[in-house]
Design an enzyme around this catalytic site. Structure first.
Site, short mmCIF file in Angstrom:
data_model
loop_
_atom_site.label_atom_id
_atom_site.label_comp_id
_atom_site.label_asym_id
_atom_site.label_seq_id
_atom_site.Cartn_x
_atom_site.Cartn_y
_atom_site.Cartn_z
N CYS A 133 0.92 -1.12 0.13
CA CYS A 133 0.11 -0.07 -0.01
C CYS A 133 0.89 1.39 -0.04
O CYS A 133 0.27 2.44 -0.02
CB CYS A 133 -0.94 0.19 1.24
N HIS B 70 -3.21 7.96 5.91
CA HIS B 70 -3.29 6.76 5.38
C HIS B 70 -4.66 6.19 5.52
O HIS B 70 -5.53 5.79 4.63
CB HIS B 70 -2.39 5.64 5.86
N HIS C 210 -9.76 2.00 -0.93
CA HIS C 210 -8.38 1.80 -0.75
C HIS C 210 -7.83 0.93 -2.09
O HIS C 210 -8.23 -0.18 -2.21
CB HIS C 210 -8.00 0.92 0.30
#
Length: 420
Positions: A166, A311, A348
């Site tokens: 990620c 995040h 995401h």
């Protein structure tokens, strides 16, 4: 050493297939998270068997509207999203008009590779012993998008892909920034792309029990997980001197880049790792100031921070860890720095998330408006953060950071500043 600025943006995302559409949705709080209508490929039984029913899909994207039939056949959805977003950014920055192809870098982040190429062929192989498509290997490479963009735009400089889960595209942006700052290249096309919304990928994430059955609500008191997405976002970086010489639009200046490893656990993050990456980012930003004859140091830059693009995945553990890191870095200022997670809008998208969030942060600085965390209603009081809710918040010139905290404990942070 060069000062580095952002002069072009491009994106294909769940909240818009152009920067203009993305901007409208970002500041209106229009979410791209919705009940999914299909899976790629279809589940064998027609029942996906998933605990969750939502994801953030790119809508209305037809690769044949942008690419030749031969190029479509040779690519997979992730690379296709990347190619079109790269064209948008390169066009806005007039990249090929002002920078020699051999002096331009391509540095992208893509973590999962070509899921849409692999899964259908694997299904054929194991269910019917069918012939595998001859282009399966080049279509499924994580670096396929970087190569396809180089071919499409005729860029012959350093070209590479970074796969760090990620944090992939934030690592990519940071490396591209360093390449332009050092003078290794005169410009860089950077960002990331990912199209992981396949049956196998979703089932794998479902098994981890970290995907929300109700919808991503970062930093919320009742948060229960992330929402998976897809997309691509590209930024054009060049020196400030180059941008000013041709009167280019400047969205923001990149000041620094920091990274770290938790060295702790493959899926459970550690606050000390994120804290180290943020501190490293400000030390790097201080070096930028020092070597470009600007006033300030790491501490003064930290005091200027007026926005954190978190995040913010919406999992219980990630939001706790990121909040703890923010408090460890900023101390008494931490509860007073505006924070938001745009994953509440675009989901995401794994390796592409950092790039989408970097575009959102650059737009926020350029417009003087900070996006809200659209789906969160009640902030977890134990986190003690100034989470932007309900509507965008105005801001003056400021410094911002964008955090990416990946599985494996791989952390990447970039610092940007309003350019005026």
């Amino acid at each position: 050493m060069n000062r580095v600025v952002i002069t072009g943006l491009g994106c294909i995302t769940p909240i818009g297939n152009t920067v203009a559409e993305f901007t409208t949705s970002l500041f209106a709080g229009t979410s791209g998270i919705a009940p999914f209508t299909t899976l790629f490929p279809e589940p064998p039984t027609g029942d996906p068997g998933l605990r969750f029913k939502h994801m953030a899909e790119v809508k209305g994207f037809d690769p044949y509207a942008h690419m030749t039939s031969g190029a479509v056949v040779a690519t997979e959805r992730s690379a296709q999203l990347g190619v079109v977003a790269a064209r948008q950014a390169a066009l806005e920055a007039a990249l090929r008009d002002h920078h020699a192809p051999e002096n331009t870098a391509i540095v992208l982040g893509c973590s999962t590779g070509g899921r849409h190429a692999e899964e259908p062929e694997t299904k054929k192989l194991y269910t019917t012993n069918g012939r595998v498509h001859p282009l399966t290997v080049p279509r499924s490479m994580a670096s396929s998008g970087a190569s396809q963009i180089a071919i499409d735009l005729g860029i012959t400089g350093p070209t590479l892909n970074i796969s760090t889960a990620c944090a992939s595209s934030t690592h990519a942006i940071g490396l591209a920034f360093q390449m332009v700052r050092s003078g290794l290249v005169t410009a860089a096309l950077t960002g990331g792309h990912e199209a992981p919304l396949t049956f196998g990928f979703l089932r794998a994430w479902d098994s981890m029990r970290v995907v929300s059955p109700t919808g991503c609500r970062p930093f919320s008191a009742d948060r229960d997980g992330m929402t998976l997405g897809e997309g691509a976002a590209i930024l054009i970086l060049e020196s400030l001197a180059s941008a000013k010489a041709r009167n280019a639009t400047i969205y923001a200046e990149i000041l620094g880049f920091g990274m770290s490893s938790d060295a702790h656990h493959i899926t459970q993050p550690k606050p000390e790792g994120a804290t180290a990456a943020i501190h490293a980012c400000f030390r790097d930003a201080a070096r930028t100031l020092q070597e470009t004859d600007q006033p300030g140091n790491a501490q003064s830059l930290m005091e200027e921070v007026g926005y954190i693009n978190a995040h913010g995945t919406g999992t219980v553990v990630n939001d706790q860890v990121e909040s703890a890191a923010i408090h460890a870095v900023f101390g008494a200022r931490a509860p007073h720095i505006p924070v938001s997670s745009t994953k509440s809008l675009h989901g995401h998208s794994i390796g592409a998330s950092g790039a989408i969030e970097a575009v959102a942060t650059a737009l926020a600085l350029h417009r003087g408006q900070l996006p809200a965390t659209a789906t969160t209603q009640t902030v977890d009081p134990t986190l003690n953060l100034d989470l932007i809710l309900n509507a965008p918040r105005p801001t003056g010139p400021t410094v911002a950071i964008s955090n990416s905290l990946a599985f494996g404990g791989l952390n990447a942070v970039i610092a940007l500043r309003t350019f005026a």
